[in-house]
Design a protein around this motif. Structure first.
Motif, PDB file in Angstrom:
ATOM      1  N   ASN A  29       0.786  -1.227   0.000  1.00 19.72           N
ATOM      2  CA  ASN A  29       0.000   0.000   0.000  1.00 19.72           C
ATOM      3  C   ASN A  29       0.825   1.288   0.000  1.00 19.72           C
ATOM      4  O   ASN A  29       0.297   2.347  -0.340  1.00 19.72           O
ATOM      5  CB  ASN A  29      -0.935   0.022   1.210  1.00 19.72           C
ATOM      6  N   TYR A  30       2.093   1.209   0.364  1.00 17.90           N
ATOM      7  CA  TYR A  30       2.867   2.451   0.446  1.00 17.90           C
ATOM      8  C   TYR A  30       4.174   2.392  -0.352  1.00 17.90           C
ATOM      9  O   TYR A  30       4.378   3.189  -1.271  1.00 17.90           O
ATOM     10  CB  TYR A  30       3.162   2.782   1.919  1.00 17.90           C
ATOM     11  N   LEU A  31       5.063   1.477   0.006  1.00 17.33           N
ATOM     12  CA  LEU A  31       6.402   1.481  -0.586  1.00 17.33           C
ATOM     13  C   LEU A  31       6.406   1.171  -2.087  1.00 17.33           C
ATOM     14  O   LEU A  31       7.031   1.886  -2.871  1.00 17.33           O
ATOM     15  CB  LEU A  31       7.311   0.496   0.150  1.00 17.33           C
ATOM     16  N   LEU A  32       5.714   0.114  -2.482  1.00 13.15           N
ATOM     17  CA  LEU A  32       5.723  -0.275  -3.899  1.00 13.15           C
ATOM     18  C   LEU A  32       4.969   0.719  -4.788  1.00 13.15           C
ATOM     19  O   LEU A  32       5.501   1.129  -5.823  1.00 13.15           O
ATOM     20  CB  LEU A  32       5.191  -1.696  -4.069  1.00 13.15           C
ATOM     21  N   PRO A  33       3.749   1.160  -4.431  1.00 12.70           N
ATOM     22  CA  PRO A  33       3.047   2.106  -5.308  1.00 12.70           C
ATOM     23  C   PRO A  33       3.764   3.450  -5.466  1.00 12.70           C
ATOM     24  O   PRO A  33       3.702   4.071  -6.515  1.00 12.70           O
ATOM     25  CB  PRO A  33       1.694   2.311  -4.633  1.00 12.70           C
ATOM     26  N   LYS A  34       4.445   3.904  -4.418  1.00 15.92           N
ATOM     27  CA  LYS A  34       5.145   5.189  -4.494  1.00 15.92           C
ATOM     28  C   LYS A  34       6.519   5.064  -5.147  1.00 15.92           C
ATOM     29  O   LYS A  34       7.229   6.054  -5.311  1.00 15.92           O
ATOM     30  CB  LYS A  34       5.286   5.795  -3.106  1.00 15.92           C
ATOM     31  N   GLY A  35       6.927   3.853  -5.494  1.00 14.95           N
ATOM     32  CA  GLY A  35       8.219   3.648  -6.144  1.00 14.95           C
ATOM     33  C   GLY A  35       9.398   3.798  -5.199  1.00 14.95           C
ATOM     34  O   GLY A  35      10.517   4.049  -5.645  1.00 14.95           O
ATOM     35  N   LEU A  36       9.175   3.642  -3.906  1.00 13.66           N
ATOM     36  CA  LEU A  36      10.244   3.773  -2.929  1.00 13.66           C
ATOM     37  C   LEU A  36      11.048   2.482  -2.765  1.00 13.66           C
ATOM     38  O   LEU A  36      12.148   2.508  -2.213  1.00 13.66           O
ATOM     39  CB  LEU A  36       9.677   4.196  -1.569  1.00 13.66           C
ATOM     40  N   ALA A  37      10.493   1.371  -3.245  1.00 13.95           N
ATOM     41  CA  ALA A  37      11.164   0.083  -3.094  1.00 13.95           C
ATOM     42  C   ALA A  37      10.713  -0.845  -4.214  1.00 13.95           C
ATOM     43  O   ALA A  37       9.746  -0.556  -4.923  1.00 13.95           O
ATOM     44  CB  ALA A  37      10.830  -0.531  -1.730  1.00 13.95           C
ATOM     45  N   TYR A  38      11.437  -1.969  -4.365  1.00 15.26           N
ATOM     46  CA  TYR A  38      11.012  -3.004  -5.287  1.00 15.26           C
ATOM     47  C   TYR A  38      11.383  -4.353  -4.687  1.00 15.26           C
ATOM     48  O   TYR A  38      12.198  -4.437  -3.769  1.00 15.26           O
ATOM     49  CB  TYR A  38      11.578  -2.812  -6.698  1.00 15.26           C
ATOM     50  N   PRO A  39      10.757  -5.422  -5.173  1.00 16.67           N
ATOM     51  CA  PRO A  39      10.971  -6.734  -4.569  1.00 16.67           C
ATOM     52  C   PRO A  39      12.442  -7.143  -4.574  1.00 16.67           C
ATOM     53  O   PRO A  39      13.178  -6.837  -5.504  1.00 16.67           O
ATOM     54  CB  PRO A  39      10.145  -7.678  -5.447  1.00 16.67           C
ATOM     55  N   ALA A  40      12.852  -7.854  -3.539  1.00 17.28           N
ATOM     56  CA  ALA A  40      14.243  -8.268  -3.379  1.00 17.28           C
ATOM     57  C   ALA A  40      14.476  -9.616  -4.048  1.00 17.28           C
ATOM     58  O   ALA A  40      14.762 -10.606  -3.398  1.00 17.28           O
ATOM     59  CB  ALA A  40      14.618  -8.316  -1.904  1.00 17.28           C
ATOM     60  N   THR A  41      14.378  -9.645  -5.365  1.00 14.30           N
ATOM     61  CA  THR A  41      14.694 -10.866  -6.112  1.00 14.30           C
ATOM     62  C   THR A  41      16.203 -10.943  -6.302  1.00 14.30           C
ATOM     63  O   THR A  41      16.925  -9.959  -6.114  1.00 14.30           O
ATOM     64  CB  THR A  41      14.001 -10.857  -7.487  1.00 14.30           C
ATOM     65  N   GLU A  42      16.690 -12.095  -6.699  1.00 18.02           N
ATOM     66  CA  GLU A  42      18.134 -12.253  -6.911  1.00 18.02           C
ATOM     67  C   GLU A  42      18.634 -11.304  -8.001  1.00 18.02           C
ATOM     68  O   GLU A  42      19.703 -10.726  -7.894  1.00 18.02           O
ATOM     69  CB  GLU A  42      18.459 -13.706  -7.253  1.00 18.02           C
ATOM     70  N   GLY A  43      17.864 -11.153  -9.065  1.00 13.34           N
ATOM     71  CA  GLY A  43      18.256 -10.241 -10.145  1.00 13.34           C
ATOM     72  C   GLY A  43      18.342  -8.805  -9.678  1.00 13.34           C
ATOM     73  O   GLY A  43      19.282  -8.079 -10.037  1.00 13.34           O
ATOM     74  N   ASN A  44      17.375  -8.372  -8.879  1.00 10.46           N
ATOM     75  CA  ASN A  44      17.395  -7.001  -8.350  1.00 10.46           C
ATOM     76  C   ASN A  44      18.560  -6.782  -7.387  1.00 10.46           C
ATOM     77  O   ASN A  44      19.154  -5.715  -7.352  1.00 10.46           O
ATOM     78  CB  ASN A  44      16.069  -6.667  -7.667  1.00 10.46           C
ATOM     79  N   LYS A  45      18.881  -7.818  -6.600  1.00 12.21           N
ATOM     80  CA  LYS A  45      20.017  -7.703  -5.679  1.00 12.21           C
ATOM     81  C   LYS A  45      21.320  -7.533  -6.450  1.00 12.21           C
ATOM     82  O   LYS A  45      22.165  -6.717  -6.082  1.00 12.21           O
ATOM     83  CB  LYS A  45      20.092  -8.928  -4.763  1.00 12.21           C
ATOM     84  N   ARG A  46      21.482  -8.282  -7.532  1.00 11.99           N
ATOM     85  CA  ARG A  46      22.690  -8.164  -8.356  1.00 11.99           C
ATOM     86  C   ARG A  46      22.753  -6.771  -9.003  1.00 11.99           C
ATOM     87  O   ARG A  46      23.824  -6.166  -9.082  1.00 11.99           O
ATOM     88  CB  ARG A  46      22.729  -9.253  -9.423  1.00 11.99           C
ATOM     89  N   ARG A  47      21.596  -6.278  -9.467  1.00 12.78           N
ATOM     90  CA  ARG A  47      21.558  -4.962 -10.093  1.00 12.78           C
ATOM     91  C   ARG A  47      21.965  -3.867  -9.110  1.00 12.78           C
ATOM     92  O   ARG A  47      22.746  -2.971  -9.440  1.00 12.78           O
ATOM     93  CB  ARG A  47      20.158  -4.681 -10.649  1.00 12.78           C
ATOM     94  N   ILE A  48      21.464  -3.938  -7.893  1.00 13.74           N
ATOM     95  CA  ILE A  48      21.818  -2.956  -6.859  1.00 13.74           C
ATOM     96  C   ILE A  48      23.314  -3.020  -6.564  1.00 13.74           C
ATOM     97  O   ILE A  48      23.966  -1.995  -6.382  1.00 13.74           O
ATOM     98  CB  ILE A  48      20.995  -3.205  -5.573  1.00 13.74           C
ATOM     99  N   GLU A  49      23.864  -4.212  -6.541  1.00 15.56           N
ATOM    100  CA  GLU A  49      25.291  -4.368  -6.283  1.00 15.56           C
ATOM    101  C   GLU A  49      26.118  -3.707  -7.391  1.00 15.56           C
ATOM    102  O   GLU A  49      27.089  -2.999  -7.128  1.00 15.56           O
ATOM    103  CB  GLU A  49      25.623  -5.859  -6.193  1.00 15.56           C
TER     104      GLU A  49
END
Length: 148
Positions: A29-49
């Motif tokens: 209801n808050y973090l995902l709709p406002k674009g403040l966060a995204y799911p912590a999948t393995e691909g997203n973790k690698r991208r952040i790294e």
């Protein structure tokens, strides 16, 4: 509980790039709709790294550039000849723009906002003016005001 990666700093949770666990409703209801966060999948973790590594390299390059500029500014003295009235009162003042122009005259180009002269100089004397090139690199320039 759901695991998310923060895209931006969220004060009670953490900083950008942090992996946090929050309740499902808060995420949906808050973090995902406002674009403040995204799911912590393995691909997203690698991208952040990868993004963190690229940011660190860019930060190092900016700091090295600022350090080189600081070495050029080391020992620079700017002398301004000013008209003086009674009791050594200056006619006019020296501002950050004046310091910027004097530095440009010596072949050093610096943005006005990086010159930390909060108030104009209005009296004769020697002044050390800090220049904020980078968070860790802040050389000073000696400004001398003398009577014309």
């Amino acid at each position: 509980m759901i695991e998310l990666i923060l895209r931006e700093d969220v004060p009670p949770l953490g900083r950008s790039g942090d992996v946090v666990k929050v309740r499902d409703g808060y995420a949906r209801n808050y973090l995902l709709p406002k674009g403040l966060a995204y799911p912590a999948t393995e691909g997203n973790k690698r991208r952040i790294e990868r993004e963190a590594q690229a940011l660190a390299k860019r930060h190092e390059a900016e700091q090295a550039e600022a350090q080189a500029m600081a070495e050029r500014l080391d020992g620079v003295q700017l002398t301004f000849r000013m008209k003086v009235g009674e009791e050594d009162q200056l006619f006019g003042s020296v501002t950050a723009v004046d310091v910027q122009r004097a530095l440009e005259g010596q072949g050093v180009s610096i943005e006005k906002r990086k010159i930390e002269l909060h108030e104009p100089l209005r009296e004769l004397g020697n002044f050390d003016v800090p220049i904020r090139l980078h968070a860790q690199v802040q050389p000073t320039v000696r400004v001398i005001l003398v009577q014309e």
